[in-house]
Design a protein around this motif. Structure first.
Motif, PDB file in Angstrom:
ATOM      1  N   ARG A   1       0.854  -1.217   0.136  1.00 36.01           N
ATOM      2  CA  ARG A   1      -0.147   0.000  -0.103  1.00 36.01           C
ATOM      3  C   ARG A   1       0.758   1.299   0.038  1.00 36.01           C
ATOM      4  O   ARG A   1       0.310   2.255   0.212  1.00 36.01           O
TER       5      ARG A   1
ATOM      6  N   GLU B   1      -0.427   4.555  -1.734  1.00 39.78           N
ATOM      7  CA  GLU B   1      -1.180   5.518  -1.241  1.00 39.78           C
ATOM      8  C   GLU B   1      -0.660   6.394  -0.146  1.00 39.78           C
ATOM      9  O   GLU B   1      -1.445   7.010   0.408  1.00 39.78           O
TER      10      GLU B   1
ATOM     11  N   GLU C   1       0.824  -4.993   4.755  1.00 39.80           N
ATOM     12  CA  GLU C   1      -0.523  -5.514   4.214  1.00 39.80           C
ATOM     13  C   GLU C   1      -0.668  -6.970   4.493  1.00 39.80           C
ATOM     14  O   GLU C   1      -1.868  -7.503   4.819  1.00 39.80           O
TER      15      GLU C   1
ATOM     16  N   ARG D   1      -2.078  -8.216   7.869  1.00 36.32           N
ATOM     17  CA  ARG D   1      -2.223  -7.118   8.672  1.00 36.32           C
ATOM     18  C   ARG D   1      -3.085  -6.942   9.821  1.00 36.32           C
ATOM     19  O   ARG D   1      -2.704  -5.988  10.842  1.00 36.32           O
TER      20      ARG D   1
ATOM     21  N   GLY E   1      -7.179  -2.110  -4.487  1.00 40.10           N
ATOM     22  CA  GLY E   1      -8.084  -2.235  -3.096  1.00 40.10           C
ATOM     23  C   GLY E   1      -8.873  -0.983  -3.054  1.00 40.10           C
ATOM     24  O   GLY E   1      -9.649  -0.546  -3.933  1.00 40.10           O
TER      25      GLY E   1
ATOM     26  N   GLU F   1      -3.919  -3.189  -2.132  1.00 41.70           N
ATOM     27  CA  GLU F   1      -4.119  -3.443  -0.656  1.00 41.70           C
ATOM     28  C   GLU F   1      -4.267  -4.787  -0.523  1.00 41.70           C
ATOM     29  O   GLU F   1      -4.962  -5.549  -1.255  1.00 41.70           O
TER      30      GLU F   1
END
Length: 746
Positions: free
Chosen positions: A154, A157, A195, A198, A401, A489
């Motif tokens: 991720r 992001e 991830e 997680r 994701g 994700e």
């Protein structure tokens, strides 16, 4: 299936609230009153059931208001790169709407690479306007978790590896969005750097690293930007899930930082009613993400902060003290957003938003390497340009994701180059080169692309090489995509190498054409064993709706690249602390339910680790080349020494010594010459981006204070600035320091 229309009392309030105040109606309706008075008034009028209702979801993305009091529903939606398409009330399936397309803005790694806070403000304002039009009250973003390993699924992001850079970039994003009356919800608080598994990862980290590396961007979001929402993380810290964590939420966020907003659970991040009540969670979303499938009349009433909490109050286990604090925060959020009659209507897919997306994208693209000045493409001499690679034709706005979007329009790299070059009588040809992920679907949104290709890898490479020999330039669009185990994700990457045997394609093309340009589409660094054989390398990120235009602008020189890397690009995983020390991805406990992951590298993340270990990365943090050249002069300090109450300014001249207008980013790092505790050799503490015409010189001033000299003393549990000798290191990348200034803290 429920058919629903968003509650509209908020619209009516704009008409009735003035007369309501004049007639002595409830204070909570009177927007001339301070918010805290309105909060207290509304709280006194609410029943226990109404209080319980507003602190948990009623659908996938909404919570109920208080219909009896005219307080509307509250609607969230995923970001942080655009407004997610709507789903059904109780299911993840698409709602089938035709008015929920959006502008897809560049990923936050690209935004961070602009090193331009003004651009971040534009990003937040533009996204806020799209959210307003879609009737969203909170966007779930931005993300500011630290780039600890290039395998992080991720990372695209987030805003890179450096806490100072992330702090400076997140504040204007939040301010821009919230200026539109839409709440930002900064995520994922905190230490959410994995991830894979997680939900099971329990992070073990020392207090210095926690406060110096992993918390500063969140702190800036709260104490400087005044963010209205914080989302808890799935992982654990000190054996407590972070969506209800005593240390992170109560002690630090609400205690030390005095956060007055709402802590929102990540979807499914709550695990226990008592911990949720006592440890700082305010609004619970997504605990049972399959809606009503648990056999009850309304699964949302069985959330941890719903009926189970009400029963604990009714049986005397709790008073309404904790509940009232949560409800006050939620009401405060309502009055800032959906109860604010001065909110505008917003705009969706406007020309201004597409222009903003293109500007952000072009300014974030990083020219990593340009040997022999292959770039920009010489449009006066070139007659044939070959484009190679699946990423030239694959849509990237779908997938990855929760940040997946239904973009109204996405300009592909191949189309962008064709639109730019064919008007100049330059032929643009295409060869696939490799076949990767031919699917294009996420959560019911499909790209509609047909990318299947039955040819063998050998046939694809042979075609590309044959065409490359006849071309003036070859532009290979490769890298990652948003499939599982890449930039997505839910999973981390399994390898640092490029997928789909792209290395073989690159190596073959490098032998066939000396004007090879590799454009890496990703949110992460990748291995480049062929780096010395490829003259030009560009980091192209995930650029959203205007990707093709922005990339064409840079490749042809219409835009002079000015992006700088927001993370260190290692030559191998062994050059990364988390991997060198074998701490990632952690160790399963004996019961196989929890993974303990110890951050043994401590404060030495990214360039801090590279400095400590004296490793040479492929590309350094802050690195980025240009089509022009710059000279940074000798830095001068405003004084030879400062006290802890003073600030100190450093001034340096920057000259564009080339023939093209462009921007340079002056970076200021601080070196502590004599510290009682181990410190990184240098740390970023200031930067300034400056635009210059050819031959133009400008003076750049960067000011620091005591905080730039401080470290977190874990024994004293406080920030400390020790008197002594320091150096300000000035340059345009972490590995290119061109001026030093010594000074003393008295």
């Amino acid at each position: 299936m429920k058919i629903f229309i968003k509650s509209i009392p908020a619209l009516l309030l704009g008409v009735c609230s003035m007369s309501a105040a004049a007639q002595g109606m409830p204070v909570y309706l009177d927007e001339t009153k301070p918010i805290e008075e309105r909060v207290e008034d509304a709280l006194k009028r609410m029943t226990l059931d109404e209080k319980i209702a507003v602190i948990h979801a009623q659908s996938k993305f909404s919570s109920p208001g208080v219909k009896r009091l005219g307080i509307p529903e509250f609607w969230t939606d995923d970001g942080p790169h655009g407004v997610r398409p709507d789903v059904l009330w109780d299911k993840w399936e698409q709602a089938g709407q035709t008015n929920d397309s959006c502008v897809a803005f560049p990923a936050l790694t690209c935004l961070a690479a602009t090193w331009n806070p003004a651009i971040s403000r534009l990003y937040g304002e533009s996204l806020g306007e799209e959210a307003l039009y879609r009737r969203k009250d909170m966007i779930l973003g931005p993300g500011v978790n630290i780039y600890r390993t290039p395998l992080g699924g991720r990372n695209f992001e987030y805003m890179g590896e450096d806490p100072y850079l992330a702090s400076r970039m997140v504040v204007p994003y939040i301010q821009g969005m919230q200026s539109k009356g839409v709440a930002a919800c900064v995520k994922h608080f905190a230490l959410n750097n994995d991830e894979e598994y997680r939900h099971q990862v329990n992070v073990i980290v020392d207090d210095r690293a926690l406060h110096e590396i992993y918390l500063p961007a969140f702190k800036a979001a709260v104490t400087e930007a005044g963010v209205w929402g914080i989302m808890g993380a799935y992982n654990m810290y000190k054996n407590q899930h972070n969506c209800h964590n005593q240390w992170l939420l109560n002690d630090i966020l609400k205690g030390q930082w005095r956060f007055d907003g709402v802590v929102v659970s990540d979807w499914g991040g709550a695990h226990d009613t008592r911990q949720a009540v006592e440890n700082g969670l305010d609004m619970e979303f997504g605990t049972w993400t399959d809606g009503l499938a648990f056999g009850t009349s309304d699964a949302y009433d069985n959330y941890y902060l719903a009926s189970p909490y009400r029963k604990l109050i009714q049986d005397g286990t709790y008073t309404e003290k904790e509940l009232n604090d949560k409800v006050k925060r939620v009401l405060r959020l309502f009055f800032r957003t959906n109860m604010n009659r001065n909110r505008q209507f917003g705009s969706l897919c406007s020309e201004a938003h597409y222009d903003a997306a293109r500007k952000i994208a072009a300014e974030g693209i990083v020219l990593l390497q340009n040997k022999g000045r292959v770039l920009p493409i010489d449009t006066l001499k070139a007659r044939r340009v070959l484009v190679v690679g699946e990423n030239a034709i694959k849509m990237m706005t779908v997938g990855g994701g929760s940040s997946s979007l239904k973009a109204q329009h996405e300009e592909l790299p191949l189309d962008g180059l064709k639109a730019c070059l064919e008007g100049m009588n330059i032929e643009v040809d295409y060869a696939r080169g490799y076949v990767g992920d031919i699917t294009g679907e996420y959560n019911g949104v499909t790209t509609g692309q047909q990318l299947a290709d039955s040819r063998s890898p050998e046939e694809l490479i042979a075609e590309a090489v044959d065409k490359a020999r006849k071309a003036d330039y070859v532009v290979f669009f490769g890298g990652l995509n948003k499939s599982d185990y890449q930039d997505a994700e839910g999973h981390d990457r399994k390898s640092y190498s490029l997928p789909y045997d792209q290395d073989k394609v690159v190596e073959a093309l490098a032998k066939a054409n000396r004007r090879l340009i590799f454009v890496n589409i990703s949110g992460n660094a990748v291995a480049m064993p062929w780096k010395s054989s490829v003259p030009a390398i560009v980091q192209g990120w995930f650029l959203g709706s205007t990707a093709g235009h922005a990339l064409a602008d840079v490749l042809t020189g219409r835009t002079n690249p000015s992006g700088k890397l927001p993370f260190t690009w290692p030559a191998s995983l062994n050059d990364v602390g988390a991997h060198k020390l074998n701490t990632y991805p952690g160790t399963w406990r004996a019961d196989k339910k929890i993974i303990d992951e110890e951050y043994k590298e401590g404060i030495f993340v990214g360039y801090r680790w590279a400095d400590k270990e004296k490793t040479k990365p492929l590309f350094a943090f802050g690195h980025g080349e240009s089509y022009t050249s710059f000279r940074i002069g000798k830095a001068k300090a405003s004084a030879a020494s400062i006290t802890t109450a003073d600030s100190l300014s450093f001034t340096v001249s920057v000259t564009n010594t080339g023939k093209v207008a462009g921007s340079e980013t002056v970076q200021l790092y601080i070196h502590d010459c004599e510290s009682s505790l181990p410190r990184p050799y240098k740390e970023l503490k200031g930067f300034r981006k400056v635009y210059l015409q050819p031959g133009e010189t400008k003076e750049v001033t960067i000011t620091i204070g005591k905080d730039a000299l401080s470290f977190y003393d874990d024994k004293a549990a406080s920030w400390t600035a020790e008197p002594g000798h320091f150096e300000a290191l000035v340059g345009n990348a972490s590995d290119n320091i061109v001026s030093k200034v010594a000074f003393t803290l008295k």
